[in-house]
Design an enzyme around this catalytic site. Structure first.
Site, short mmCIF file in Angstrom:
data_model
loop_
_atom_site.label_atom_id
_atom_site.label_comp_id
_atom_site.label_asym_id
_atom_site.label_seq_id
_atom_site.Cartn_x
_atom_site.Cartn_y
_atom_site.Cartn_z
N GLU A 1 37.84 85.03 22.69
CA GLU A 1 37.07 83.84 22.39
C GLU A 1 37.58 82.65 23.19
O GLU A 1 38.77 82.56 23.50
CB GLU A 1 37.14 83.53 20.88
CG GLU A 1 36.48 84.62 20.05
CD GLU A 1 36.53 84.37 18.54
OE1 GLU A 1 35.73 84.99 17.84
OE2 GLU A 1 37.35 83.54 18.10
N CYS B 1 39.15 75.37 26.02
CA CYS B 1 40.30 76.06 25.45
C CYS B 1 40.10 77.54 25.75
O CYS B 1 39.17 78.17 25.23
CB CYS B 1 40.38 75.81 23.95
SG CYS B 1 41.74 76.68 23.14
N CYS C 1 47.58 89.01 20.91
CA CYS C 1 48.72 88.18 21.31
C CYS C 1 50.00 89.00 21.30
O CYS C 1 50.18 89.88 20.46
CB CYS C 1 48.86 86.99 20.36
SG CYS C 1 50.12 85.79 20.91
N CYS D 1 53.39 84.81 15.42
CA CYS D 1 53.36 83.62 14.57
C CYS D 1 52.53 83.90 13.31
O CYS D 1 51.37 84.29 13.41
CB CYS D 1 52.78 82.44 15.33
SG CYS D 1 53.64 82.08 16.88
N CYS E 1 48.95 82.12 12.56
CA CYS E 1 47.88 82.20 13.57
C CYS E 1 47.09 83.49 13.40
O CYS E 1 47.66 84.59 13.36
CB CYS E 1 48.49 82.13 14.97
SG CYS E 1 47.27 82.23 16.30
N CYS F 1 42.18 75.30 16.09
CA CYS F 1 43.48 75.81 16.50
C CYS F 1 43.99 76.85 15.50
O CYS F 1 44.03 76.60 14.31
CB CYS F 1 44.47 74.64 16.59
SG CYS F 1 45.52 74.75 18.01
#
Length: 346
Positions: free
Chosen positions: A94, A107, A114, A118, A121, A339
């Site tokens: 995305e 962005c 990933c 974290c 997230c 975010c």
């Protein structure tokens, strides 16, 4: 089994010129094709209208253009646009267009999933499936630039590598993409308008400094206390704050460019005076500014937005110590484009 064709965008301009010479054609034909691929963002060889049909057919026999496809596009009530981008192998990432009064920011994502972990997230829950190629990163930017022109009547002005993935874990492809974005043969964008955001990979931060990159650096910090940071960002156990600090001091000594710390304040996690004092101290090591970011829930009760008083306390103590601080309100929350929310839910 037929041999898989190579993506032509993996070739440099020099390699394209050499390919045409080997075919008995003129080298400048490579320049033409290169311009179509990068300057004009051609999706297929059919688009290359100033190249002969015979040449286009020859290219199609030898190569492919693994261009991205914007599968779905969502528009937020605040104008934010989120793209679900399908890659040539059917994986999806995305990217987001964030408009403000005087700029439009892309962005972009650098990985499918990933590499890091974290806990706050959504993307980290996907785990890393693969790195994006440089052309796939570039294509996201081109798509958002086109949307910026269509919906806001102006070209894209800024880029942040804050989408899915840890950019420094895909360093080579990110650098290649930025080289194309900033090249006159690509988008010709100033590197000063590009921010690469990392959770903190000290070795690669030092490499960026040695490579004399011209873009800006942001660090997703969220705590300046090792125990707290490791709890919310477990990889910190391998890349502790002392190592991160050393790398950032090295960065500033080499580049003389300030660092931006991205910082979310959560209730009962990092909202105490001890947390504030630790951040103030960490900010004194290297010239910097702090962006306090509004938290965007990911359907998990573990993390909750801190009270306004905690935010005000952070601002007061940072400003008291002459540290620039901004509060960033999230955009695109109603389409999960804010975010930390990117997770292919669309």
């Amino acid at each position: 089994m037929a041999e898989q064709k190579k993506d032509i965008r993996a070739l440099t301009k020099e390699q394209l010129r050499a390919f045409f010479e080997k075919q008995g054609d003129k080298a400048f034909r490579g320049n033409q094709v290169y311009e179509w691929l990068w300057g004009k963002g051609a999706h297929s060889f059919e688009d290359m209208t100033n190249v002969s049909l015979e040449t286009r057919e020859m290219l199609a026999e030898n190569f492919v253009i693994n261009h991205i496809k914007v599968d779905t596009m969502q528009r937020s009530s605040d104008g934010t646009v989120k793209n679900a981008v399908r890659l040539h192998d059917d994986l999806v990432v995305e990217s987001v267009l964030i408009p403000t009064e005087n700029r439009t920011t892309a962005c972009v994502s650098s990985q499918v999933g990933c590499s890091l972990d974290c806990k706050f997230c959504a993307t980290s829950r996907l785990k890393r499936m693969r790195n994006l190629n440089s052309d796939e990163i570039y294509d996201q930017v081109i798509a958002i630039d086109n949307e910026s022109r269509l919906y806001f009547d102006r070209p894209l002005s800024n880029i942040v590598f804050m989408g899915m993935g840890e950019p420094l874990m895909n360093y080579n492809n990110v650098i290649k993409a930025i080289d194309k974005i900033t090249s006159p043969e690509g988008l010709g964008m100033s590197p000063k308008r590009i921010v690469v955001s990392t959770s903190g990979v000290p070795k690669i931060i030092k490499k960026m400094a040695d490579d004399a990159v011209k873009f800006n650096l942001a660090v997703s910090l969220h705590s300046a206390i090792d125990e707290v940071r490791t709890e919310i960002m477990p990889f910190n156990a391998h890349f502790p704050l002392a190592d991160l600090r050393e790398a950032l001091e090295y960065w500033y000594a080499k580049t003389e460019r300030k660092i931006t710390y991205e910082y979310i304040v959560w209730k009962d996690i990092n909202d105490s005076q001890k947390d504030i004092d630790a951040l103030v101290q960490f900010c004194k090591y290297v010239p910097c500014k702090v962006n306090i970011i509004e938290y965007n829930p990911i359907d998990d009760g573990q993390f909750q937005q801190a009270d306004n008083q905690a935010i005000e306390d952070y601002i007061y103590h940072l400003e008291k110590n002459r540290i620039v601080v901004n509060v960033r309100r999230s955009r695109g929350k109603d389409i999960d484009a804010a975010c930390g929310q990117l997770a292919n839910k669309s």
